[in-house]
Design an enzyme around this catalytic site. Structure first.
Site, mmCIF file in Angstrom:
data_model
loop_
_atom_site.group_PDB
_atom_site.id
_atom_site.type_symbol
_atom_site.label_atom_id
_atom_site.label_comp_id
_atom_site.label_asym_id
_atom_site.label_seq_id
_atom_site.Cartn_x
_atom_site.Cartn_y
_atom_site.Cartn_z
ATOM 1 N N GLU A 1 34.758 40.405 47.444
ATOM 2 C CA GLU A 1 34.666 41.846 47.636
ATOM 3 C C GLU A 1 33.204 42.147 47.966
ATOM 4 O O GLU A 1 32.321 41.989 47.121
ATOM 5 C CB GLU A 1 35.080 42.629 46.382
ATOM 6 C CG GLU A 1 35.099 44.112 46.724
ATOM 7 C CD GLU A 1 34.982 45.050 45.532
ATOM 8 O OE1 GLU A 1 35.468 46.179 45.620
ATOM 9 O OE2 GLU A 1 34.368 44.665 44.512
ATOM 10 N N ASP B 1 34.426 40.023 42.448
ATOM 11 C CA ASP B 1 34.136 41.454 42.408
ATOM 12 C C ASP B 1 32.692 41.749 42.855
ATOM 13 O O ASP B 1 31.767 41.034 42.429
ATOM 14 C CB ASP B 1 34.319 41.896 40.941
ATOM 15 C CG ASP B 1 34.274 43.398 40.757
ATOM 16 O OD1 ASP B 1 35.156 44.083 41.282
ATOM 17 O OD2 ASP B 1 33.343 43.879 40.075
HETATM 18 C C1 GLC Z 1 34.917 46.679 42.198
HETATM 19 C C2 GLC Z 1 36.258 47.020 41.601
HETATM 20 C C3 GLC Z 1 36.177 48.382 40.997
HETATM 21 C C4 GLC Z 1 35.120 48.364 39.903
HETATM 22 C C5 GLC Z 1 33.773 47.866 40.443
HETATM 23 C C6 GLC Z 1 32.809 47.516 39.330
HETATM 24 O O1 GLC Z 1 34.600 47.505 43.256
HETATM 25 O O2 GLC Z 1 37.264 46.914 42.582
HETATM 26 O O3 GLC Z 1 37.418 48.817 40.483
HETATM 27 O O4 GLC Z 1 34.956 49.637 39.365
HETATM 28 O O5 GLC Z 1 33.934 46.690 41.210
HETATM 29 O O6 GLC Z 1 33.206 46.349 38.682
#
Ligand code: GLC
Length: 502
Positions: A247, A191
């Site tokens: 991500e 994440d």
């Molecule tokens: C990422 C997740 C999202 C979350 C953020 C903070 O972007 O996909 O849903 O709010 O991280 O953890």
């Protein structure tokens, strides 16, 4: 590697399938749906956070990394899920949220307990804040009166950022990963991993003319790649087949790809295409050309739990356009990440009042707008950024009740859409893996390209006549081949896939 030709499916657990009737999806609900997922061709599941959490950000605020939230089940149920998925030859990857923890995590509670506590340095404490803003709005610094310092939170104030300069933090995260590897998981989704704070330089972010902040100092910090390389190398030493996907909070292709080079992640989410606000064929073609040349296999997706569903956002509720996007996702060089419900063309859920909004980002936006205007305007503005849109409970049954959140919109053509996904995944498996993409061309509104054996024509516009390469027969879509086999006539918004005849 197993993941290179796999079709992934994202499960946002709370809204997926509820096995015990409490209105919240759970692990046993996923177990029940495994045969369905297998049947339509899924090879691997990505589970969003199922760990204990106060749910300020619905699970992305973890308060215990090595357990299952009782709302979702137990560790024993998780073990069964992994075992049953493996029996069906499906893999499981899990979400790793280690940019921040919940402020209810024991690590943070200890860190906040006093300046001299050995875990004080596990988080980012400063005497003075700088101008950094939280991605959910407002200052990213929260004052703690007990110790007279501020802690840093790049998301909600209940999500405190870990200090990745601290070696113990890194070791603690390795322990967490080891715990889940021991339970048989096949990979990790990291994440917001380019947000890790690895520097002690707290220079203000520049502010643009429109008053918005450029997040250039607080993300992608110097030194981050060294830390992430170590993380990946450690994982691959434990087991080289473990898959890692990052991500990266960016929609810039070059930035995203920079995290897959040189011993970093196996791949990353390509938001440059995935989160497009509307269908822009020129951008799609431009980036697609570049992605087809990149060494690491890109990811392909048009949906996730963080954005409006592609049924509305990109296809504008047009079944034919939706089908063209599905072909692009599945008959291509790339790792498709489907999001729960997209295979049934599920649409957005739109809350009608503040009390129905669950997403913290939308709640914050509502409050911000309310000060400037009335309730109905605040609702409209909040829904424009509302991530609840894609998070509605999946409508499995005709009499399905809404639960912790409202229901996702049913698509009247769900059956046909599911058949498309299933057929295209089958085609991908018989004709793939597609490792080389050639001749990417955009002619008007018609995108065409070739894989090793297939020619793919996606006509987003009016009827056209498209030339063919070599001798081909139709294997998918609707188009009429000319008698000499040199042309295919495609109706408006139609696709055609032809296979080379040897
Ligand atoms: C990422 C997740 C999202 C979350 C953020 C903070 O972007 O996909 O849903 O709010 O991280 O953890």
């Amino acid at each position: 590697m197993w993941w290179e030709n796999a079709v992934f499916y994202e499960i946002y657990i709370a809204s997926f399938a509820d096995s015990d009737g409490d209105g919240i999806g759970d692990i046993n609900g996923i177990r029940k749906k495994l045969p369905y997922l297998k049947e339509f061709g899924i090879d691997a599941l990505w589970l969003t956070p199922f760990y204990p959490s106060p749910k300020v950000d619905n699970g992305y605020d973890v308060s215990d990394y090595c357990a299952v939230d009782p709302q979702y089940g137990t560790l024993a149920a998780f073990d069964l899920l992994v075992e049953e998925a493996h029996q069906l030859e499906m893999r499981i990857i899990i979400d790793v949220v280690v940019n921040h923890t919940s402020t209810k995590h024991p690590w943070f509670i200890e860190s906040a307990s006093g300046k001299e506590h050995p875990k004080r340095d596990w988080y980012i404490w400063r005497d003075q804040p700088n101008n950094w803003e939280s991605f959910f709005g407002g200052s990213a610094w929260k004052y703690d009166a007990a110790t007279d310092q501020y802690y840093y939170h790049s998301f909600a104030e209940e999500q405190a950022d870990l200090n990745w300069q601290n070696q113990e933090v890194k070791q603690a995260v390795f322990d967490v990963l080891r715990f889940w590897l021991g339970r048989g998981v096949d990979g990790f989704r990291f994440d917001v991993i380019n947000n890790l704070t690895v520097s002690d330089q707290f220079i203000d972010n520049p502010v643009r003319k429109d008053g918005k902040q450029d997040h250039c100092i607080d993300v992608n910090q110097p030194g981050i790649k060294r830390v992430l390389k170590e993380l990946n190398q450690w994982i691959k030493t434990v087991d080289p087949s473990i898959f890692t996907v990052a991500e990266i909070s960016s929609d810039q292709l070059a930035r995203i790809n920079s995290y897959t080079e040189d011993g970093l992640f196996d791949t990353a989410f390509h938001f440059n295409l995935g989160s497009m606000e509307e269908l822009d064929l020129e951008k799609l073609t431009r980036d697609f050309k570049e992605m087809s040349q990149q060494k690491k296999i890109p990811t392909l997706f048009f949906n996730s739990h963080d954005m409006s569903r592609s049924w509305q956002r990109l296809a504008k509720e047009n079944r034919d356009i939706y089908r063209l996007l599905t072909v692009f996702l599945l008959i291509n060089r790339g790792i498709p990440f489907l999001f729960q419900g997209e295979e049934q063309g599920v649409g957005d859920y739109l809350p009608q009042q503040l009390a129905d909004i669950r997403d913290i980002q939308a709640k914050n936006k509502y409050q911000e707008e309310l000060i400037l205007s009335g309730e109905s305007h605040a609702l409209i503005m909040a829904n424009q950024v509302n991530r609840d849109r894609s998070r509605g409970m999946l409508p499995w049954l005709s009499n399905q009740q809404s639960g912790w959140i409202g229901l996702a919109a049913v698509n009247q053509e769900a059956k046909g859409i599911l058949a498309d996904y299933q057929n295209l995944i089958r085609l991908r498996k018989t004709e793939g893996p597609f490792t080389a993409i050639r001749n990417i061309k955009l002619t008007g509104d018609c995108l065409s390209y070739q894989t090793e054996s297939l020619q793919i024509i996606l006509n987003f516009g009016q009827p056209i006549k498209h030339s063919l390469e070599g001798n081909r027969k139709t294997i998918f879509g609707n188009g009429m081949l000319s008698e000499d086999g040199h042309w295919v006539h495609l109706p408006a918004k139609a696709c055609w896939i032809g296979k080379e005849q040897l």
